[in-house]
Design an enzyme around this catalytic site. Structure first.
Site, short mmCIF file in Angstrom:
data_model
loop_
_atom_site.label_atom_id
_atom_site.label_comp_id
_atom_site.label_asym_id
_atom_site.label_seq_id
_atom_site.Cartn_x
_atom_site.Cartn_y
_atom_site.Cartn_z
N GLU A 41 0.83 -1.22 0.00
CA GLU A 41 0.00 0.00 0.00
C GLU A 41 0.86 1.26 0.00
O GLU A 41 0.34 2.37 -0.10
CB GLU A 41 -0.94 0.02 1.21
CG GLU A 41 -2.08 -0.97 1.13
CD GLU A 41 -2.92 -0.81 -0.13
OE1 GLU A 41 -3.23 0.34 -0.50
OE2 GLU A 41 -3.25 -1.83 -0.75
N ARG A 71 19.80 9.71 -20.28
CA ARG A 71 19.85 10.14 -21.69
C ARG A 71 20.38 11.56 -21.83
O ARG A 71 20.91 11.93 -22.86
CB ARG A 71 18.46 10.11 -22.32
CG ARG A 71 17.89 8.75 -22.53
CD ARG A 71 16.45 8.85 -22.98
NE ARG A 71 16.29 9.56 -24.24
CZ ARG A 71 16.63 9.08 -25.42
NH1 ARG A 71 17.11 7.87 -25.51
NH2 ARG A 71 16.48 9.79 -26.52
N1 SAM Z 1 -1.84 2.81 -2.16
C1 SAM Z 1 -1.09 3.62 -3.09
C2 SAM Z 1 -2.00 4.65 -3.73
O1 SAM Z 1 -3.17 4.35 -3.95
O2 SAM Z 1 -1.53 5.75 -4.04
C3 SAM Z 1 -0.49 2.77 -4.19
C4 SAM Z 1 0.65 1.92 -3.74
S1 SAM Z 1 1.42 1.10 -5.07
C5 SAM Z 1 0.51 -0.39 -5.19
C6 SAM Z 1 2.96 0.59 -4.41
C7 SAM Z 1 4.13 1.50 -4.76
O3 SAM Z 1 4.27 1.59 -6.16
C8 SAM Z 1 4.03 2.93 -4.28
O4 SAM Z 1 4.40 3.06 -2.93
C9 SAM Z 1 4.98 3.65 -5.22
O5 SAM Z 1 6.32 3.55 -4.77
C10 SAM Z 1 4.85 2.83 -6.50
N2 SAM Z 1 3.98 3.47 -7.52
C11 SAM Z 1 2.79 3.02 -7.96
N3 SAM Z 1 2.30 3.83 -8.90
C12 SAM Z 1 3.19 4.82 -9.09
C13 SAM Z 1 3.23 5.96 -9.92
N4 SAM Z 1 2.25 6.25 -10.76
N5 SAM Z 1 4.33 6.74 -9.87
C14 SAM Z 1 5.34 6.47 -9.02
N6 SAM Z 1 5.35 5.40 -8.19
C15 SAM Z 1 4.28 4.59 -8.22
#
Ligand code: SAM
Length: 233
Positions: A114, A152
């Protein structure tokens, strides 16, 4: 540039450090890359790094203690801001990539589950960056996307023939169409001007094509940079 990544899956980064542009940047000394495994800083034999969220609800949260210790270890070795890849962060664009490419180093924190305990954001994170308005399972791919975009732009990493200066967004517009041999493919010809050898005409054509693409596909880019929507001489 020095880049450290804080992650529970350091092996994922082999996918980029062993290939293409990032591999070349490491070999040439433009990039020093180091990964830090959060599990190495867990305090139990099972190397636990996640726990259930306070307040209930689905999923797990990366615990603060091992993550803090891992970030602190990375800070001993890598200078620069600690950046958490997060859907709640500032949206990455080429302007931000250019600014990041000026830094001498950075630490990229990859969340999982999460996300990370909010107290780590308060005590250790300098900036949060998102790669777009969608959610994926971990911060490793966003970190790799960001790293590739930055590398890059490091001087000497790209050869002249693939200069980043001609890419989309570098001058506020999209790129123009590209063609290579053969001259005719499935009944479609390469635009005559590209075969003319007239470099001024070719440059003008490319600029006009880029402007058309940008106008039709991403008019917001023209609005945001105030570029006059007419052809160059
Ligand atoms: N519960 C969080 C929310 O709804 O915002 C999503 C957690 S996600 C399943 C797990 C991890 O993936 C995050 O802590 C982040 O580090 C990464 N992550 C997921 N989507 C991302 C995005 N669009 N940009 C950057 N990091 C992302």
């Amino acid at each position: 540039m020095q880049v450290g990544v804080v992650t529970i899956f350091p092996e994922i980064f082999d996918a980029v450090t062993g290939f293409g542009t990032i591999r070349r940047a490491i070999k040439s000394g433009n990039l020093e890359f180091e990964s830090f495994n959060i599990r190495d800083f867990a305090s139990d034999r099972r190397r636990t790094v996640d726990d259930r969220p306070y307040g209930g609800g689905p999923g797990m949260v990366l615990m603060p203690e091992p993550l803090a210790a891992c970030i602190d270890a990375a800070r001993q070795r890598v200078e620069g801001p600690v950046i958490y890849l997060s859907p709640q962060g500032d949206r990455l664009d080429q302007k931000m990539v250019r600014e990041l490419a000026e830094l001498s180093g950075m630490i990229l924190v990859c969340g999982r589950y999460e996300g990370i305990d909010e107290r780590i954001v308060k005590t250790r994170i300098d900036q949060e960056i998102s790669i777009g308005d969608y959610v994926i399972s971990g911060g490793e791919f966003p970190a790799m996307v960001m790293l590739d975009a930055i590398v890059r732009l490091l001087p000497g990493v790209l050869g002249n023939e693939e200069s980043a200066l001609q890419d989309s967004f570098s001058d506020g517009m999209l790129d123009c169409p590209h063609y290579t041999r053969p001259e005719r493919f499935e009944g479609l010809d390469v635009p005559r001007v590209l075969l003319s050898g007239n470099h001024q005409e070719i440059q003008r054509w490319r600029h006009d094509q880029a402007l058309d693409w940008t106008r039709n596909r991403r008019p917001d880019l023209l609005d945001s940079c105030g570029r006059p929507q007419e052809k160059i001489n």
